[in-house]
Design an enzyme around this catalytic site. Structure first.
Site, PDB file in Angstrom:
ATOM      1  N   ASP A  24       0.795  -1.243   0.000  1.00  0.00           N
ATOM      2  CA  ASP A  24       0.000   0.000   0.000  1.00  0.00           C
ATOM      3  C   ASP A  24       0.828   1.293   0.000  1.00  0.00           C
ATOM      4  O   ASP A  24       0.463   2.267   0.687  1.00  0.00           O
ATOM      5  CB  ASP A  24      -0.962   0.000   1.200  1.00  0.00           C
ATOM      6  CG  ASP A  24      -1.922  -1.167   1.177  1.00  0.00           C
ATOM      7  OD1 ASP A  24      -1.897  -1.938   0.211  1.00  0.00           O
ATOM      8  OD2 ASP A  24      -2.700  -1.317   2.141  1.00  0.00           O
ATOM      9  N   GLU A  72      -4.543  -0.748  -1.191  1.00  0.00           N
ATOM     10  CA  GLU A  72      -5.845  -0.910  -0.539  1.00  0.00           C
ATOM     11  C   GLU A  72      -6.839  -0.199  -1.440  1.00  0.00           C
ATOM     12  O   GLU A  72      -6.818   1.041  -1.551  1.00  0.00           O
ATOM     13  CB  GLU A  72      -5.843  -0.318   0.870  1.00  0.00           C
ATOM     14  CG  GLU A  72      -7.139  -0.634   1.618  1.00  0.00           C
ATOM     15  CD  GLU A  72      -7.104  -0.268   3.101  1.00  0.00           C
ATOM     16  OE1 GLU A  72      -6.030   0.045   3.635  1.00  0.00           O
ATOM     17  OE2 GLU A  72      -8.192  -0.308   3.718  1.00  0.00           O
ATOM     18  N   LYS A 129      -6.401  -4.861  -3.042  1.00  0.00           N
ATOM     19  CA  LYS A 129      -6.950  -5.654  -1.934  1.00  0.00           C
ATOM     20  C   LYS A 129      -8.050  -4.868  -1.212  1.00  0.00           C
ATOM     21  O   LYS A 129      -7.835  -3.712  -0.840  1.00  0.00           O
ATOM     22  CB  LYS A 129      -5.830  -6.074  -0.978  1.00  0.00           C
ATOM     23  CG  LYS A 129      -5.080  -4.927  -0.330  1.00  0.00           C
ATOM     24  CD  LYS A 129      -3.955  -5.493   0.508  1.00  0.00           C
ATOM     25  CE  LYS A 129      -3.303  -4.531   1.445  1.00  0.00           C
ATOM     26  NZ  LYS A 129      -4.139  -3.666   2.241  1.00  0.00           N
ATOM     27  N   LYS A 132      -7.475  -5.294   4.866  1.00  0.00           N
ATOM     28  CA  LYS A 132      -6.175  -4.865   5.378  1.00  0.00           C
ATOM     29  C   LYS A 132      -5.115  -5.889   4.983  1.00  0.00           C
ATOM     30  O   LYS A 132      -3.979  -5.536   4.659  1.00  0.00           O
ATOM     31  CB  LYS A 132      -6.230  -4.685   6.903  1.00  0.00           C
ATOM     32  CG  LYS A 132      -7.279  -3.658   7.373  1.00  0.00           C
ATOM     33  CD  LYS A 132      -7.095  -2.298   6.747  1.00  0.00           C
ATOM     34  CE  LYS A 132      -8.089  -1.279   7.284  1.00  0.00           C
ATOM     35  NZ  LYS A 132      -8.145  -0.065   6.444  1.00  0.00           N
ATOM     36  N   VAL A 157       3.232   0.316   4.155  1.00  0.00           N
ATOM     37  CA  VAL A 157       2.508   1.040   5.200  1.00  0.00           C
ATOM     38  C   VAL A 157       1.087   0.513   5.337  1.00  0.00           C
ATOM     39  O   VAL A 157       0.544  -0.034   4.386  1.00  0.00           O
ATOM     40  CB  VAL A 157       2.474   2.556   4.873  1.00  0.00           C
ATOM     41  CG1 VAL A 157       3.879   3.116   4.816  1.00  0.00           C
ATOM     42  CG2 VAL A 157       1.732   2.861   3.574  1.00  0.00           C
ATOM     43  N   THR A 158       0.494   0.738   6.515  1.00  0.00           N
ATOM     44  CA  THR A 158       1.167   1.123   7.732  1.00  0.00           C
ATOM     45  C   THR A 158       1.559  -0.141   8.508  1.00  0.00           C
ATOM     46  O   THR A 158       0.892  -1.180   8.382  1.00  0.00           O
ATOM     47  CB  THR A 158       0.266   2.016   8.631  1.00  0.00           C
ATOM     48  OG1 THR A 158      -0.933   1.289   8.947  1.00  0.00           O
ATOM     49  CG2 THR A 158      -0.105   3.309   7.929  1.00  0.00           C
ATOM     50  N   CYS A 162      -1.996  -2.736   7.710  1.00  0.00           N
ATOM     51  CA  CYS A 162      -1.975  -3.621   6.543  1.00  0.00           C
ATOM     52  C   CYS A 162      -0.718  -4.487   6.464  1.00  0.00           C
ATOM     53  O   CYS A 162      -0.765  -5.612   5.979  1.00  0.00           O
ATOM     54  CB  CYS A 162      -2.176  -2.810   5.276  1.00  0.00           C
ATOM     55  SG  CYS A 162      -3.858  -2.154   5.170  1.00  0.00           S
ATOM     56  N   GLN A 202       9.191 -14.449  20.745  1.00  0.00           N
ATOM     57  CA  GLN A 202       8.930 -15.885  20.919  1.00  0.00           C
ATOM     58  C   GLN A 202       9.542 -16.712  19.773  1.00  0.00           C
ATOM     59  O   GLN A 202       8.895 -17.589  19.208  1.00  0.00           O
ATOM     60  CB  GLN A 202       7.426 -16.150  20.994  1.00  0.00           C
ATOM     61  CG  GLN A 202       6.741 -15.371  22.125  1.00  0.00           C
ATOM     62  CD  GLN A 202       5.245 -15.608  22.135  1.00  0.00           C
ATOM     63  OE1 GLN A 202       4.784 -16.685  22.515  1.00  0.00           O
ATOM     64  NE2 GLN A 202       4.485 -14.607  21.720  1.00  0.00           N
TER      65      GLN A 202
END
Ligand code: C5J
Length: 220
Positions: A24, A72, A129, A132, A157-158, A162, A202
């Site tokens: 985006d 987007e 798209k 998001k 971004v951002t 997204c 993790q």
């Protein structure tokens, strides 16, 4: 190839099985005078990642890697925009309304185009798209599978919206993903920092992060 500096541990990839996915990087989010700025955001934060992103894009093209750009974007009749997305909150402009660079988040409008510095070239994939995430209602997974892609390098971004959504979708589909730290940005710096931490926590629960220059160095 191997990015030694990747966090939380080195990231290995085969360029023939890896795509660079730029999320985006469209005018309405990044350029002064666009939709992002009308919402009161400081777009200079987002503009600042353009040089690093361009350097990565050029090195990746030079190396012959697959490039995917997303926007987007909704259809002009908004049939792919759920009312819950359009009606949320109390913004001055909603999706489909006329904004400073044409209709907000509508495909084909000037503000919906990818910024000139990163404009797609022939042979690169461009995905419109409606969500998001880049995998929702787009066919992106099938396009990548058809090309044997197993690894994804993300920028755009951002970061916490997204980009992170797309990276989590990719993770659930089995891709090893890396987020390029200086090729992504948020209107909220604390959200970017938190996202980078979440991604690599993790033992790379969502994926890896690394500076763009580390990728460029790995490409030689
Ligand atoms: C993206 C948004 N691209 N923040 N959209 O992150 O609404």
């Amino acid at each position: 190839m191997r990015i030694e500096l990747a966090d939380p541990f080195p990231y290995e990839f085969d360029i023939d099985r890896t795509a660079l996915v730029l999320i985006d990087m469209q005018r309405d989010f990044i350029e002064p005078g666009g939709f992002g700025e009308t919402l009161g955001n400081d777009v200079s934060l987002l503009e600042a990642i353009v040089p690093a992103t361009k350097a990565v894009l050029e090195a990746w093209r030079e190396a012959g890697g697959l490039v995917v750009h997303t926007r987007e974007a909704h259809k002009a009749d908004l049939s792919d925009c759920p009312p819950a997305k359009r009606n949320r909150g109390n913004p001055t402009l909603r999706i489909g309304d006329e904004g400073p660079m044409g209709r907000i988040l509508v495909a084909g409008e000037p503000g919906n185009q990818i910024i000139e510095a990163l404009a797609p070239v022939e042979g690169e994939i461009v995905i419109d798209k409606p969500g998001k995430g880049a995998f929702y209602a787009t066919g992106l997974h099938e396009l990548l599978q058809a090309r044997g892609i197993t690894h994804l390098l993300f920028g755009g971004v951002t970061t916490e919206v997204c980009v992170q959504t797309s990276m989590r979708e990719a993770n659930d589909r089995g891709y090893d993903s890396l987020l390029l730290e200086d090729c992504t940005e948020s209107y909220f710096p604390a959200f970017k920092a938190a996202t980078l931490d979440m991604v690599r926590a993790q033992g790379a629960i969502v994926g890896w992060t690394a500076p763009g220059a580390a990728l460029v160095a790995a490409l030689g």
